[in-house]
Design an enzyme around this catalytic site. Structure first.
Site, short mmCIF file in Angstrom:
data_model
loop_
_atom_site.label_atom_id
_atom_site.label_comp_id
_atom_site.label_asym_id
_atom_site.label_seq_id
_atom_site.Cartn_x
_atom_site.Cartn_y
_atom_site.Cartn_z
N GLU A 1 -24.46 21.57 3.01
CA GLU A 1 -24.91 21.28 4.32
C GLU A 1 -25.65 22.33 5.11
O GLU A 1 -26.54 21.94 5.75
CB GLU A 1 -23.55 20.84 5.00
CG GLU A 1 -22.94 19.71 4.44
CD GLU A 1 -23.76 18.34 4.49
OE1 GLU A 1 -24.29 18.33 5.65
OE2 GLU A 1 -23.64 17.52 3.60
N SER B 1 28.07 -27.72 12.72
CA SER B 1 29.28 -27.44 12.79
C SER B 1 29.58 -25.87 12.58
O SER B 1 30.93 -25.70 12.99
CB SER B 1 30.21 -28.09 11.78
OG SER B 1 30.11 -29.52 12.29
#
Length: 787
Positions: free
Chosen positions: A100, A468
């Site tokens: 770079e 129930s």
């Protein structure tokens, strides 16, 4: 004029012209920097304060584990692990300089050499080289600017780069750079890239691997070694060559690096088990508490659910739903024609396209392209489906069932997949939830037939009428009044309340009977009479206290005694835990521990205990066992590492987990009531509607069946002192399951199959009659406890 004088005059004019051009050029050379710095001074007040740059945040995927350390979920796609300058290997720095900005330590933020190289790259069409931006300029862009390509943005980038150079050291700038750059595959920064591509730390990387990473900033997609390995190798080798040219590495190192293969070892962990209901519950709970950022926190979250329990629950529920589906006949082909594309496999029920039909068999093509044969033995089970209440006769040949081009469902009869049978994806749904009644720790949660078919978790989100199975709560409220005992008599005669004339399920009335017998036989009219005696509001408040049933979902009428309310399976399980643990309200929870990415403990659950005295008395022994398990696991990991077995970033706690002193869970039922209701529920199994549960062969379990009107919901709730489990079966859009699909037939067998696995090897024990927690002040009765 003579030629001689003309020549002298011409050269004099030319000399003046050259001097003028040189003077103009000198002025321009002076004007550019003067103008540049003048503009910089003008823009100075608007430029950002570079000393306040926030370094990149740590970001790694969230991982979800079972109690026995099986990875079951991973969320988040960002990888960012900031490093200090001292942690960056020198060869890594050299690789980035070569790739770079080779004059980074010499220039002041802007490189004329770099710009010249960028122009050369354009002219030569060689895209393996670096661009013209310096590392400092890239820092300016990454931290402060957008990626738009305009002259004004580029000029601002130059000005910020100069400001950065004037206020930060080169080491600081380089560190900012390597921590922020995007390197593909969701990674930001070099440490994350090393982890993602190679499952290594920076100091473990080879020169070739460092060069590969250094080649990514220029174009993370184009040079991604996962997607474009050839281009990635080309750029990597170019960078290795540049490292040699710059004197960073020797010729031998260059040659070895260039000859090294890519050798990727991607970090993305493979799940040990696919338990999506548990993983999603944990994820959503964390997001609700900490926000979406938790997805990239890198946390390793350990749940309360063991893999064996969850697999047993899943197998029991799915098996029960498939059995129900087969009982009600074969609903025909999935489609008359069409493509297999997009059709999913659910629980090994594969989509297939019929290619040939014989008299007693047919051939079908799977999505893989393989053709299989389904013989008559895999078809003869099928009966014609007419409705939930009506199943017709069978078929006499394959031509009556399928045609060429039909899309059908088939499943293998053996692991080798050499024999197949006809199947269907059940339309019926279900849920199973299991928890530890002593502290509320979830043991298993299955929210439906298959998570990929429907992500809706019916165990915790599905509000249905409980029928129930709500009756034990009604009986508990009656016993709490002090007016009744299990042997008190209650009338099972017909009853009329205004225009409402409730009936028993069988339409008959048997006169007076004991409370324990009335519950065992699930009689309706006694339950209504008991709720009226205990008080409607008082009963509803107790239901809220026991299981968190929501007041607004329980109408203030006596119909609640028959289950005319709305509740989730989890709420019902919480209520039954109160009965099973001696009368204390525990809070369900699923997250046991949270570790950070480096396996440091950052959270340890400390739930209230039904018997804190009991828990605290055993605390030292419990922690000693945790330490023993920890040391055994640590030794196992070290053995695997010594053998060269890659461990990735799996959960490896650095210290043994420890529990601290527990707090007593509040009492919502008296010890006597919880003991009596437990015994009454045990009688439901020994001689009542839950007799099928006797298949477990245990005398230390209690339960209750539940079926709503027209059998739209079938339930079974049952418990052992160490485990409460509730099962629900029904359709998402409420409709009858079938005339005979009671809770004891549709839901109870699922519960039995699950509890058979859960209670294997568990000693016989029962709910204690003695209140062992009475020494704790927190045991004062709290009826109006809110969830």
């Amino acid at each position: 004029m003579s030629n001689q004088s003309f020549s002298a005059s011409f050269f004099a004019i030319l000399a003046k012209l050259i001097l003028a051009i040189l003077a103009l050029f000198a002025i321009l050379l002076l004007a550019f920097p003067i103008g540049f710095y003048g503009m910089a001074m003008y823009l100075e007040p608007t430029l950002p304060d570079v000393k306040k740059i926030d370094n990149t945040k740590f970001e790694m995927p969230l991982q979800i584990y079972t109690a026995d350390n099986k990875l079951i979920g991973q969320y988040g796609n960002r990888y960012s692990m900031p490093v200090r300058f001292e942690e960056i290997p020198k060869p890594m720095i050299s690789a980035f300089l070569a790739a770079e900005d080779d004059t980074f330590f010499e220039h002041s933020g802007i490189s004329v050499k770099g710009m010249g190289r960028a122009i050369t790259e354009v002219l030569t069409d060689n895209d393996t080289q670096t661009g013209g931006s310096t590392i400092t300029m890239q820092v300016a862009k990454n931290y402060f600017l957008s990626s738009e390509r305009t002259i004004s943005r580029k000029l601002t980038e130059l000005f910020i780069a100069r400001k950065i150079e004037s206020e930060l050291s080169k080491n600081e700038i380089l560190t900012l750079y390597v921590n922020k750059i995007y390197l593909g595959e969701g990674t930001y920064g070099i440490q994350a890239a090393a982890r993602r591509y190679y499952s290594k730390t920076l100091d473990q990387l080879t020169i070739a691997q460092m060069a590969m990473i250094a080649g990514l900033p220029k174009a993370p997609s184009a040079y991604n070694p996962v997607i474009n390995p050839d281009r990635a190798m080309e750029r990597r080798n170019w960078i290795i060559g540049r490292m040699f040219e710059e004197g960073f590495i020797s010729a031998a190192e260059r040659d070895a690096a260039i000859n090294e293969p890519i050798d990727l070892n991607l970090y993305q962990e493979k799940l040990d088990l696919n338990l999506p209901y548990i993983a999603e519950m944990a994820r959503s709970s964390l997001v609700e508490r900490f926000g979406e950022a938790v997805m990239d926190s890198g946390w390793r979250v350990q749940t309360t659910v063991s893999s064996s329990s969850q697999l047993a629950a899943d197998q029991a529920l799915v098996g029960g739903l498939r059995s129900y589906d087969r009982r009600h006949g074969w609903r025909g082909v999935e489609a008359e024609s069409g493509s297999l594309d997009g059709r999913k496999n659910f629980d090994n029920i594969y989509p297939a396209k019929v290619t040939k039909v014989n008299n007693n068999s047919f051939e079908a093509q799977l999505q893989s392209g393989e053709t299989v044969t389904i013989g008559w033995s895999g078809m003869s089970w099928a009966r014609r489906y007419y409705s939930a209440n009506r199943v017709g006769g069978g078929y006499s040949n394959a031509n009556q069932m399928v045609k060429v081009g039909n899309i059908v469902r088939i499943s293998p009869l053996n692991e080798a997949k050499t024999a197949w049978k006809m199947e269907s994806i059940p339309k019926v749904q279900g849920a199973l939830v299991s928890l530890d009644p002593t502290n509320g720790a979830l043991r298993a949660v299955v929210g439906g037939f298959h998570f990929n078919q429907s992500k809706f978790n019916r165990a915790i989100q599905g509000y249905r009428q409980p029928g129930s199975i709500i009756k034990p709560f009604v009986y508990a409220a009656a016993l709490e009044t002090g007016k009744y005992t299990p042997d008190s008599m209650v009338s099972d005669a017909a009853i009329r309340i205004g225009s409402w004339r409730p009936k028993n399920a069988d339409g008959r009335y048997t006169g007076n009977m004991t409370l324990r017998r009335a519950l065992a036989l699930s009689r309706n009219t006694p339950a209504i009479r008991l709720m009226r005696s205990a008080g409607i509001d008082e009963t509803r408040s107790l239901m809220n206290a026991m299981g968190g049933l929501e007041m607004e979902r329980m109408p203030p009428t006596l119909a609640v005694a028959l289950g005319a309310a709305e509740a989730t399976p989890l709420q019902m399980a919480t209520g039954f835990a109160t009965i099973a643990n001696g009368g204390h309200r525990v809070q369900p929870y699923i997250i046991e521990r949270i570790y950070d990415f480096y396996s440091n403990t950052i959270y340890q659950a400390n739930p209230v205990q039904a018997c804190a005295v009991c828990f605290n008395d055993q605390l030292q022994t419990t922690n000693a066992k945790l330490l023993e398990t920890f040391e055994a696991n640590k030794a196992k990991q070290e053995t695997l590492a010594a053998a060269g077995t890659p461990q990735g970033d799996r959960l490896q706690p650095k210290t043994a987990p420890q529990y601290s002193t527990a707090t007593q869970a509040p009492r919502v039922l008296s010890q006597e009531t919880s003991y009596n209701v437990s015994n009454m529920m045990r009688e439901v199994i020994t001689s009542g509607t839950g007799r099928r549960a006797r298949a477990l062969g245990r005398g230390d379990v209690g339960g209750k069946t539940g079926t709503t009107n027209l059998a739209k919901d079938a339930w079974f709730a049952g418990f052992h002192p160490t485990n409460v489990a509730v099962v629900w079966v029904g359709f998402d859009t409420p409709s009858p399951l079938g005339a005979k699909e009671y809770g004891g037939f549709a839901a109870l067998p699922i519960w039995v199959n699950f509890m058979r696995q859960e209670l294997k090897g568990t000693p016989s024990q029962w709910v204690s009659k003695e209140d062992r927690s009475k020494a704790i002040k927190a045991t004062q009765r709290v009826v109006n406890l809110t969830d």
